[in-house]
Design a protein around this motif. Structure first.
Motif, mmCIF file in Angstrom:
data_model
loop_
_atom_site.group_PDB
_atom_site.id
_atom_site.type_symbol
_atom_site.label_atom_id
_atom_site.label_comp_id
_atom_site.label_asym_id
_atom_site.label_seq_id
_atom_site.Cartn_x
_atom_site.Cartn_y
_atom_site.Cartn_z
ATOM 1 N N THR A 147 0.831 -1.208 0.000
ATOM 2 C CA THR A 147 0.000 0.000 0.000
ATOM 3 C C THR A 147 0.860 1.250 0.000
ATOM 4 O OG1 THR A 147 -1.741 -1.183 1.216
ATOM 5 C CG2 THR A 147 -1.833 1.218 1.209
ATOM 6 N N ALA A 148 1.906 1.243 0.846
ATOM 7 C CA ALA A 148 2.805 2.400 0.900
ATOM 8 C C ALA A 148 3.542 2.597 -0.425
ATOM 9 C CB ALA A 148 3.805 2.218 2.042
ATOM 10 N N LEU A 149 3.990 1.499 -1.036
ATOM 11 C CA LEU A 149 4.696 1.599 -2.317
ATOM 12 C C LEU A 149 3.774 2.100 -3.426
ATOM 13 C CD1 LEU A 149 6.764 -1.717 -2.200
ATOM 14 C CD2 LEU A 149 7.679 0.605 -2.101
ATOM 15 N N ALA A 150 2.527 1.640 -3.428
ATOM 16 C CA ALA A 150 1.577 2.081 -4.451
ATOM 17 C C ALA A 150 1.301 3.581 -4.317
ATOM 18 C CB ALA A 150 0.277 1.286 -4.332
ATOM 19 N N VAL A 151 1.127 4.030 -3.086
ATOM 20 C CA VAL A 151 0.909 5.457 -2.865
ATOM 21 C C VAL A 151 2.156 6.244 -3.254
ATOM 22 C CG1 VAL A 151 0.470 7.215 -1.112
ATOM 23 C CG2 VAL A 151 -0.795 5.064 -1.057
ATOM 24 N N GLY A 152 3.331 5.690 -2.933
ATOM 25 C CA GLY A 152 4.566 6.367 -3.307
ATOM 26 C C GLY A 152 4.745 6.459 -4.804
ATOM 27 N N LYS A 153 4.413 5.396 -5.512
ATOM 28 C CA LYS A 153 4.556 5.411 -6.971
ATOM 29 C C LYS A 153 3.581 6.380 -7.619
ATOM 30 C CE LYS A 153 4.832 2.388 -11.006
ATOM 31 N NZ LYS A 153 4.816 1.001 -11.520
ATOM 32 N N ALA A 154 2.419 6.565 -7.003
ATOM 33 C CA ALA A 154 1.420 7.488 -7.549
ATOM 34 C C ALA A 154 1.663 8.930 -7.126
ATOM 35 C CB ALA A 154 0.025 7.048 -7.105
ATOM 36 N N SER A 155 2.673 9.147 -6.260
ATOM 37 C CA SER A 155 2.934 10.494 -5.764
ATOM 38 C C SER A 155 3.563 11.370 -6.848
ATOM 39 C CB SER A 155 3.874 10.422 -4.555
ATOM 40 O OG SER A 155 4.257 11.717 -4.141
ATOM 41 N N PRO A 156 3.196 12.631 -6.899
ATOM 42 C CA PRO A 156 3.839 13.542 -7.856
ATOM 43 C C PRO A 156 5.255 13.926 -7.452
ATOM 44 C CG PRO A 156 2.258 14.738 -6.500
ATOM 45 C CD PRO A 156 2.115 13.290 -6.141
ATOM 46 N N ARG A 157 5.652 13.643 -6.221
ATOM 47 C CA ARG A 157 6.982 13.983 -5.734
ATOM 48 C C ARG A 157 7.981 12.897 -6.127
ATOM 49 N NH1 ARG A 157 5.648 15.983 0.481
ATOM 50 N NH2 ARG A 157 4.136 17.644 -0.094
ATOM 51 N N ALA A 158 9.015 13.279 -6.824
ATOM 52 C CA ALA A 158 10.017 12.329 -7.301
ATOM 53 C C ALA A 158 10.737 11.635 -6.150
ATOM 54 C CB ALA A 158 11.035 13.037 -8.199
ATOM 55 N N LEU A 159 10.871 12.322 -5.001
ATOM 56 C CA LEU A 159 11.556 11.743 -3.857
ATOM 57 C C LEU A 159 10.829 10.510 -3.333
ATOM 58 C CD1 LEU A 159 13.992 12.175 -1.997
ATOM 59 C CD2 LEU A 159 12.494 13.493 -0.471
ATOM 60 N N LEU A 160 9.520 10.460 -3.489
ATOM 61 C CA LEU A 160 8.728 9.296 -3.090
ATOM 62 C C LEU A 160 8.498 8.347 -4.256
ATOM 63 C CD1 LEU A 160 6.002 11.026 -0.871
ATOM 64 C CD2 LEU A 160 8.026 9.785 -0.105
ATOM 65 N N ARG A 161 8.316 8.901 -5.447
ATOM 66 C CA ARG A 161 7.947 8.097 -6.605
ATOM 67 C C ARG A 161 9.100 7.233 -7.098
ATOM 68 N NH1 ARG A 161 6.938 11.895 -9.557
ATOM 69 N NH2 ARG A 161 8.701 11.863 -11.014
ATOM 70 N N LYS A 162 10.298 7.782 -7.219
ATOM 71 C CA LYS A 162 11.415 7.049 -7.803
ATOM 72 C C LYS A 162 11.847 5.839 -6.970
ATOM 73 C CE LYS A 162 11.901 9.203 -11.651
ATOM 74 N NZ LYS A 162 11.633 8.474 -12.931
ATOM 75 N N PRO A 163 12.028 5.968 -5.639
ATOM 76 C CA PRO A 163 12.380 4.768 -4.865
ATOM 77 C C PRO A 163 11.322 3.668 -4.958
ATOM 78 C CG PRO A 163 12.826 6.741 -3.583
ATOM 79 C CD PRO A 163 12.077 7.183 -4.805
ATOM 80 N N SER A 164 10.053 4.068 -4.977
ATOM 81 C CA SER A 164 8.987 3.074 -5.104
ATOM 82 C C SER A 164 9.039 2.381 -6.457
ATOM 83 C CB SER A 164 7.615 3.743 -4.903
ATOM 84 O OG SER A 164 7.524 4.335 -3.624
ATOM 85 N N GLU A 165 9.251 3.147 -7.513
ATOM 86 C CA GLU A 165 9.320 2.571 -8.852
ATOM 87 C C GLU A 165 10.489 1.596 -8.974
ATOM 88 O OE1 GLU A 165 7.397 6.240 -11.505
ATOM 89 O OE2 GLU A 165 9.575 5.950 -11.402
ATOM 90 N N TRP A 166 11.655 1.971 -8.435
ATOM 91 C CA TRP A 166 12.817 1.097 -8.565
ATOM 92 C C TRP A 166 12.692 -0.146 -7.701
ATOM 93 C CZ3 TRP A 166 16.146 0.944 -12.271
ATOM 94 C CH2 TRP A 166 16.392 2.084 -13.033
#
Length: 279
Positions: free
Chosen positions: A59-78
């Motif tokens: 759930t946290a990773l999905a929210v992070g990947k959907a975040s507009p902030r690269a600081l949250l989105r990029k670690p989740s994507e990788w």
């Protein structure tokens, strides 16, 4: 030894309770059913704990990947890409080799005001090390499912929440998250089923069975090696996993009905078993 005596002696052997020595010859059907069933305890242990912990990380990773902030989105994507892009068997092997390199006495962590010692010797045991790998792997796959569901949340529901003055955590908890679960639950059920099936890889990867206390497939392989007849123990394993799959479908079906209870019957999403051919 009667079948009941066999059950009493071997039903909990995989967790260290009962006879320590495995039968050597004259294997009966009762012994094979009992020992393989005993090994299922480990498969259920790995599946339940990895699925429970992985749900929250996903759930946290999905929210992070959907975040507009690269600081949250990029670690989740990788993170999602790494664990979805590599085979689970290789992840078991690399994790075990990494854990073996850690000092057995533990790692000292200096926090300035206090120094803590983190135990590392248990990481080379399957009950901890393999569980960590399964937890991270299922979190990555589940996160991708939840991310797709997040993208599919109807905008009308979000606009209605805004109209009622819901923002931030309140809107996510009461609108976004329940809708995401409702949309993702059928696919997440299939991920749960696959995770339980994937637990059979634990003792065939880098993590060794300690004192011959392995899972269902470990005991099935033992009987197949001793009898030179794989057509008895392996179908028994399949039988147990069919029962486990039916249990998972039933439990997840109850949750699915709960999530869709507000919809008309004809619009409710049904759980359908889809076995992935490749992962």
């Amino acid at each position: 030894m009667s079948c009941w005596d066999t059950v009493q002696a071997y039903a909990l052997r995989s967790v260290g309770i009962g006879e320590r020595l495995l039968p050597r010859s004259d294997f009966t059907l009762c012994e094979q059913f009992t020992l393989i069933g005993s090994g299922m305890i480990w498969n259920i242990y790995f599946g339940v704990l990895a699925l429970t912990a992985g749900f929250f990380l996903a759930t946290a990773l999905a929210v992070g990947k959907a975040s507009p902030r690269a600081l949250l989105r990029k670690p989740s994507e990788w993170f999602i890409f790494l664990f979805r892009g590599s085979p689970l068997f290789i992840q078991f092997f690399l994790a075990y080799e990494t854990f073996v390199l850690l000092p057995k006495v533990g790692i000292d962590i200096n926090l300035g005001f206090v120094e803590l010692t983190a135990e590392t010797r248990w990481l080379t045991r399957a009950w901890m090390g393999a569980l960590i790998v399964l937890f991270l792997n299922t979190a990555a796959y589940s996160a991708e499912i939840f991310y797709g569901a997040l993208r599919a949340v109807p905008k009308g529901e979000l606009e209605a929440a805004d109209a009622y003055g819901m923002t931030g955590w309140s809107r996510f908890r009461r609108i976004t998250w329940p809708t995401m679960l409702r949309l993702a639950w059928p696919a997440y059920t299939n991920e749960a089923i696959f995770l339980f099936h994937a637990t059979t890889l634990v003792f065939f990867s880098g993590f060794p069975a300690w004192r011959q206390k392995g899972d269902a497939l470990y005991y099935a392989n033992y009987f197949a090696d001793k009898t030179f007849n794989p057509f008895v123990p392996y179908p028994i394993v399949a039988f147990y996993f069919v029962l486990l799959t039916l249990t998972v479908i039933t439990l997840f079906g109850v949750v699915n009905a709960r999530l869709n209870r507000h919809l008309p019957r004809e619009q409710r999403r049904r759980i359908r078993l889809r076995v992935p051919l490749l992962r």
